[in-house]
Motif scaffolding. Structure first.
Motif, mmCIF file in Angstrom:
data_model
loop_
_atom_site.group_PDB
_atom_site.id
_atom_site.type_symbol
_atom_site.label_atom_id
_atom_site.label_comp_id
_atom_site.label_asym_id
_atom_site.label_seq_id
_atom_site.Cartn_x
_atom_site.Cartn_y
_atom_site.Cartn_z
ATOM 1 N N PRO A 1 -22.409 35.455 52.774
ATOM 2 C CA PRO A 1 -22.783 36.621 51.964
ATOM 3 C C PRO A 1 -24.006 36.376 51.076
ATOM 4 O O PRO A 1 -24.862 37.247 50.933
ATOM 5 N N ILE A 2 -24.080 35.177 50.480
ATOM 6 C CA ILE A 2 -25.234 34.868 49.633
ATOM 7 C C ILE A 2 -26.495 34.760 50.488
ATOM 8 O O ILE A 2 -27.561 35.297 50.138
ATOM 9 N N TYR B 1 -34.671 26.421 45.258
ATOM 10 C CA TYR B 1 -33.836 25.241 45.020
ATOM 11 C C TYR B 1 -32.450 25.699 44.580
ATOM 12 O O TYR B 1 -32.323 26.622 43.785
ATOM 13 N N THR B 2 -31.435 25.004 45.062
ATOM 14 C CA THR B 2 -30.090 25.318 44.590
ATOM 15 C C THR B 2 -29.187 24.099 44.661
ATOM 16 O O THR B 2 -29.259 23.313 45.606
ATOM 17 N N VAL C 1 -27.747 33.524 38.947
ATOM 18 C CA VAL C 1 -28.323 34.837 38.622
ATOM 19 C C VAL C 1 -28.876 35.428 39.923
ATOM 20 O O VAL C 1 -30.051 35.784 40.018
ATOM 21 N N LEU C 2 -28.007 35.527 40.914
ATOM 22 C CA LEU C 2 -28.422 35.967 42.252
ATOM 23 C C LEU C 2 -29.129 37.318 42.212
ATOM 24 O O LEU C 2 -30.147 37.514 42.886
ATOM 25 N N THR D 1 -33.683 30.730 35.409
ATOM 26 C CA THR D 1 -32.677 30.519 34.362
ATOM 27 C C THR D 1 -32.507 29.025 34.123
ATOM 28 O O THR D 1 -32.689 28.211 35.041
ATOM 29 N N GLY D 2 -32.150 28.676 32.880
ATOM 30 C CA GLY D 2 -31.834 27.288 32.573
ATOM 31 C C GLY D 2 -30.343 27.010 32.642
ATOM 32 O O GLY D 2 -29.908 25.865 32.472
ATOM 33 N N ARG D 3 -29.557 28.052 32.910
ATOM 34 C CA ARG D 3 -28.107 27.863 33.052
ATOM 35 C C ARG D 3 -27.815 27.084 34.331
ATOM 36 O O ARG D 3 -28.508 27.220 35.336
#
Length: 342
Positions: free
Chosen positions: A121-122, A113-114, A89-90, A32-34
């Motif tokens: 939880p993630i 990457y984040t 967008v998990l 995603t580009g968001r």
């Protein structure tokens, strides 16, 4: 001081994700580009920035089969998941990583990457699907990195079995990140790059490109030298990404997808001849084997050397094309008369 800019680091100290990138064996999966942040140095193109689009390498994804096909085209040994911010967008990340792991097997290496600091939880959602996490803490947080959620996330991720690191561009103050080294498996520094969407912000800060050939920003290499010598620290230059990583990935794709009449160059591009007929070809195509040419929308595509040998006697427009493999970006188009003179 980190690895000398412009050189290939010792692979024994690289993360698994970097080793595969160096081999051109990682597919780049843009999910995603968001993004929740607005980093002034973000180099994303206008086609991707802020838009909820997906790409596998440079191929826009229309279906999940596109992702598998692109990975197979390059015999990918792993995938780098990027954005934008993938964790916005998990569910999509989980779906795509599950798809890749099920199709290619558990050894298909996935790094992500984040710009977020994933909590338990993630991380639990990602466990078994993502092998390596690359955190991108915001520039303003670097002086107090040990007091941030990124430090806490790194400790937790490592405890849960992830390979964990920080990956950021070379910016002033990067030396502050040395404090986080004991918490990390690696610290990757990317040479700051000039881009169309961040050019104005860079000019406002008095920055300029290093030269007219590459995207590197003048002075970025010097900032990286703020970090102390440590085997966990690696510098990835803009030139290395363009001349090594991209080339090796293109060569893998070309090896799997080049048509019989296309020549594969050392850079991983393919070269072939094109004839746009302006009259009868007088049995020319019948003199060729089936694998020697293809007719596409009225054009005849063939080996460039066949076109050079026979072009003078064929009516129509004739030229030689160099492009990225598998129908990718056109690099150069050379008219036949120019190609003959050269």
């Amino acid at each position: 001081m980190p690895q000398k800019p412009g050189t290939s680091p010792d692979e024994t100290t690289l993360s698994r994700g970097c080793i595969l990138c160096h081999e051109g064996a990682k597919m780049v999966l843009f999910v995603t580009g968001r993004c929740h942040r607005a980093c002034w140095y973000c180099p994303l193109s206008r086609e991707r920035k802020g838009r909820d689009v997906e790409y596998a390498n440079d191929r826009k994804v229309a279906s999940r089969s596109d992702v598998i096909e692109e990975a197979e085209n390059m015999s990918a040994l792993g995938t780098g998941v990027t954005g934008g911010e993938p964790l916005l967008v998990l569910d999509r990340v989980v779906e795509l990583c599950t798809l890749l792991k099920e199709h290619f097997g558990p050894d298909h290496h996935v790094h992500l990457y984040t710009g977020l600091a994933p909590d338990e939880p993630i991380l639990e959602c990602l466990r078994g699907l993502v092998d390596e996490i690359r955190l991108h803490p915001p520039h303003e947080s670097w002086p107090d990195i040990l007091d941030t959620d990124y430090a806490r996330s790194a400790v937790l991720a490592r405890r849960m079995g992830f390979s964990i690191g920080i990956e950021v561009p070379a910016l002033p103050g990067i030396g502050n990140l040395a404090a986080a080294l004991p918490l990390l498996d690696f610290l990757n520094i990317n040479e700051l790059e000039w881009g169309e969407t961040c050019a104005a912000a860079m000019r406002e800060r008095g920055l300029e490109p290093e030269d007219g050939l590459h995207n590197a920003v003048l002075g970025a290499r010097k900032w990286a030298e703020e970090l102390p010598p440590d085997p966990k620290v690696h510098f990835c230059s803009s030139v290395f990404k363009d001349s090594v990583q991209l080339r090796e990935r293109l060569r893998r794709i070309a090896a799997n997808t080049a048509r019989p009449f296309e020549e594969v160059t050392d850079d991983g591009t393919v070269v072939y001849g094109v004839l746009e007929p302006a009259g009868p070809l007088d049995g020319f195509l019948e003199s060729l084997d089936e694998d020697d040419y293809v007719v596409c929308e009225g054009r005849v595509e063939m080996a460039w050397w066949v076109l050079l040998d026979h072009g003078a006697g064929l009516p129509g427009k004739k030229y030689v094309v160099e492009r990225y493999p598998n129908g990718g970006m056109v690099v150069e188009v050379t008219p036949l008369d120019v190609a003959i003179r050269d």
